[in-house]
Design a protein around this motif. Structure first.
Motif, PDB file in Angstrom:
ATOM      1  N   GLY A  97       0.832  -1.193   0.000  1.00 19.39           N
ATOM      2  CA  GLY A  97       0.000   0.000   0.000  1.00 19.39           C
ATOM      3  C   GLY A  97       0.869   1.247   0.000  1.00 19.39           C
ATOM      4  O   GLY A  97       1.832   1.341   0.765  1.00 19.39           O
ATOM      5  N   SER A  98       0.574   2.204  -0.873  1.00 19.38           N
ATOM      6  CA  SER A  98       1.405   3.411  -0.992  1.00 19.38           C
ATOM      7  C   SER A  98       0.912   4.502  -0.046  1.00 19.38           C
ATOM      8  O   SER A  98      -0.272   4.847  -0.052  1.00 19.38           O
ATOM      9  CB  SER A  98       1.384   3.926  -2.436  1.00 19.38           C
ATOM     10  OG  SER A  98       1.949   2.976  -3.314  1.00 19.38           O
ATOM     11  N   VAL A  99       1.833   5.052   0.743  1.00 21.08           N
ATOM     12  CA  VAL A  99       1.503   6.147   1.661  1.00 21.08           C
ATOM     13  C   VAL A  99       2.557   7.234   1.509  1.00 21.08           C
ATOM     14  O   VAL A  99       3.639   7.007   0.969  1.00 21.08           O
ATOM     15  CB  VAL A  99       1.444   5.662   3.126  1.00 21.08           C
ATOM     16  CG1 VAL A  99       0.396   4.588   3.300  1.00 21.08           C
ATOM     17  CG2 VAL A  99       2.801   5.147   3.595  1.00 21.08           C
ATOM     18  N   THR A 100       2.244   8.418   2.000  1.00 25.29           N
ATOM     19  CA  THR A 100       3.204   9.515   1.960  1.00 25.29           C
ATOM     20  C   THR A 100       4.219   9.367   3.089  1.00 25.29           C
ATOM     21  O   THR A 100       3.986   8.674   4.084  1.00 25.29           O
ATOM     22  CB  THR A 100       2.498  10.866   2.113  1.00 25.29           C
ATOM     23  OG1 THR A 100       1.921  10.954   3.428  1.00 25.29           O
ATOM     24  CG2 THR A 100       1.401  11.038   1.064  1.00 25.29           C
ATOM     25  N   LEU A 101       5.345  10.042   2.933  1.00 24.92           N
ATOM     26  CA  LEU A 101       6.367  10.026   3.981  1.00 24.92           C
ATOM     27  C   LEU A 101       5.817  10.633   5.271  1.00 24.92           C
ATOM     28  O   LEU A 101       6.078  10.126   6.370  1.00 24.92           O
ATOM     29  CB  LEU A 101       7.606  10.787   3.517  1.00 24.92           C
ATOM     30  CG  LEU A 101       8.744  10.870   4.536  1.00 24.92           C
ATOM     31  CD1 LEU A 101       9.289   9.486   4.853  1.00 24.92           C
ATOM     32  CD2 LEU A 101       9.852  11.776   4.020  1.00 24.92           C
ATOM     33  N   LEU A 102       5.061  11.718   5.162  1.00 25.12           N
ATOM     34  CA  LEU A 102       4.492  12.351   6.348  1.00 25.12           C
ATOM     35  C   LEU A 102       3.563  11.386   7.080  1.00 25.12           C
ATOM     36  O   LEU A 102       3.595  11.286   8.315  1.00 25.12           O
ATOM     37  CB  LEU A 102       3.733  13.617   5.957  1.00 25.12           C
ATOM     38  CG  LEU A 102       3.130  14.422   7.111  1.00 25.12           C
ATOM     39  CD1 LEU A 102       4.211  14.898   8.066  1.00 25.12           C
ATOM     40  CD2 LEU A 102       2.336  15.612   6.584  1.00 25.12           C
ATOM     41  N   ASN A 103       2.755  10.653   6.334  1.00 22.21           N
ATOM     42  CA  ASN A 103       1.857   9.681   6.934  1.00 22.21           C
ATOM     43  C   ASN A 103       2.639   8.555   7.619  1.00 22.21           C
ATOM     44  O   ASN A 103       2.264   8.063   8.686  1.00 22.21           O
ATOM     45  CB  ASN A 103       0.936   9.109   5.858  1.00 22.21           C
ATOM     46  CG  ASN A 103      -0.258   8.362   6.421  1.00 22.21           C
ATOM     47  OD1 ASN A 103      -0.893   7.579   5.715  1.00 22.21           O
ATOM     48  ND2 ASN A 103      -0.591   8.563   7.692  1.00 22.21           N
ATOM     49  N   MET A 104       3.756   8.155   7.009  1.00 27.40           N
ATOM     50  CA  MET A 104       4.593   7.118   7.599  1.00 27.40           C
ATOM     51  C   MET A 104       5.203   7.595   8.916  1.00 27.40           C
ATOM     52  O   MET A 104       5.276   6.840   9.892  1.00 27.40           O
ATOM     53  CB  MET A 104       5.696   6.723   6.621  1.00 27.40           C
ATOM     54  CG  MET A 104       6.527   5.540   7.067  1.00 27.40           C
ATOM     55  SD  MET A 104       5.666   3.976   6.881  1.00 27.40           S
ATOM     56  CE  MET A 104       6.031   3.637   5.165  1.00 27.40           C
ATOM     57  N   VAL A 105       5.638   8.849   8.947  1.00 25.49           N
ATOM     58  CA  VAL A 105       6.201   9.408  10.177  1.00 25.49           C
ATOM     59  C   VAL A 105       5.140   9.428  11.278  1.00 25.49           C
ATOM     60  O   VAL A 105       5.420   9.117  12.442  1.00 25.49           O
ATOM     61  CB  VAL A 105       6.771  10.816   9.923  1.00 25.49           C
ATOM     62  CG1 VAL A 105       7.165  11.483  11.236  1.00 25.49           C
ATOM     63  CG2 VAL A 105       7.979  10.742   9.009  1.00 25.49           C
ATOM     64  N   GLU A 106       3.920   9.805  10.920  1.00 29.64           N
ATOM     65  CA  GLU A 106       2.831   9.784  11.900  1.00 29.64           C
ATOM     66  C   GLU A 106       2.642   8.382  12.470  1.00 29.64           C
ATOM     67  O   GLU A 106       2.483   8.205  13.684  1.00 29.64           O
ATOM     68  CB  GLU A 106       1.529  10.251  11.250  1.00 29.64           C
ATOM     69  CG  GLU A 106       1.472  11.734  10.949  1.00 29.64           C
ATOM     70  CD  GLU A 106       0.167  12.129  10.274  1.00 29.64           C
ATOM     71  OE1 GLU A 106      -0.304  13.254  10.503  1.00 29.64           O
ATOM     72  OE2 GLU A 106      -0.377  11.302   9.501  1.00 29.64           O
ATOM     73  N   ALA A 107       2.656   7.384  11.593  1.00 29.87           N
ATOM     74  CA  ALA A 107       2.461   6.005  12.049  1.00 29.87           C
ATOM     75  C   ALA A 107       3.587   5.570  12.975  1.00 29.87           C
ATOM     76  O   ALA A 107       3.351   4.940  14.018  1.00 29.87           O
ATOM     77  CB  ALA A 107       2.362   5.071  10.846  1.00 29.87           C
TER      78      ALA A 107
END
Length: 211
Positions: free
Chosen positions: A27-37
């Motif tokens: 699943g493709s996510v943004t870097l910002l979203n990954m940092v949040e996770a």
């Protein structure tokens, strides 16, 4: 379904393929979203929503806007701590080895195009790639391309924070494990690891071979 639900619990926003590839992060996510996770692991189970603007003041110093942090419980403190411990091993013995230069407790994870690294006080993510789906080049990976950038940045800011390790929550026990069998280390075990478990889930049998 469980993998997709866990990703959503962590706040990852993507159109997830309902097949086995999702376990590898298809699943493709943004870097910002990954940092949040990843903030979920660093914060002991609760994720924090990113804020681009913290506050706005008028020319006379009057507070016009104040952004309050938003926290969401995502996983248990025990699960978060175990994940931190696993990703500390990625730094000490795996593909995140470049981060060892900081000489601090740091957890990390390499991806195909990114490197996520964090400590209890700071989460940092680096992505290297193109806007188009174009290869980065032969041998280029998150470990080779992204983690050196991560290290260069963290070297500049690390001294702004006190030395701090991930706090171990109640309900976690440590056990010495035989690497070959996954059982408790015995007198003949050659390679062992001191690993965390949720209380009650640790192995109870001892390895009998020479490992």
């Amino acid at each position: 379904d469980k993998i997709i639900q866990r990703a959503k619990d962590l706040g990852l926003e993507a159109d997830y393929p309902r097949d086995l590839s999702v376990a590898l992060g298809s699943g493709s996510v943004t870097l910002l979203n990954m940092v949040e996770a990843y903030s979920t692991f660093a914060r002991g189970g609760s994720r924090v929503k990113a804020r681009l603007v913290l506050s706005v003041n008028s020319a006379w110093g009057e507070l016009l806007y104040d952004s309050k942090p938003e926290f969401t419980d995502a996983i248990s403190p025990q699960t978060a701590y175990i994940m931190c411990d696993l990703m500390k091993e990625v730094v000490q013995h795996g593909t995140g080895w470049r981060a060892k230069v900081l000489r601090r407790p740091v957890a990390g994870k390499t991806g195909t195009t990114w490197y996520m690294g964090f400590s209890p006080y700071l989460v940092t993510g680096v992505f290297v790639g193109f806007d188009q789906l174009t290869p980065m080049g032969k041998w280029e990976t998150g470990s080779r391309a992204a983690s050196p950038l991560w290290v260069a940045y963290r070297k500049q800011v690390e001294n702004d924070y006190p030395y701090e390790d991930f706090p171990q929550p109640d309900g976690v026990v440590m056990a010495k494990i035989d690497a070959a069998s996954g059982l408790l280390a015995g007198p003949n075990s050659k390679e062992t690891y001191f690993l965390p478990f949720k209380e009650g889930t640790q192995p109870t049998r001892t390895a009998s071979g020479s490992g």
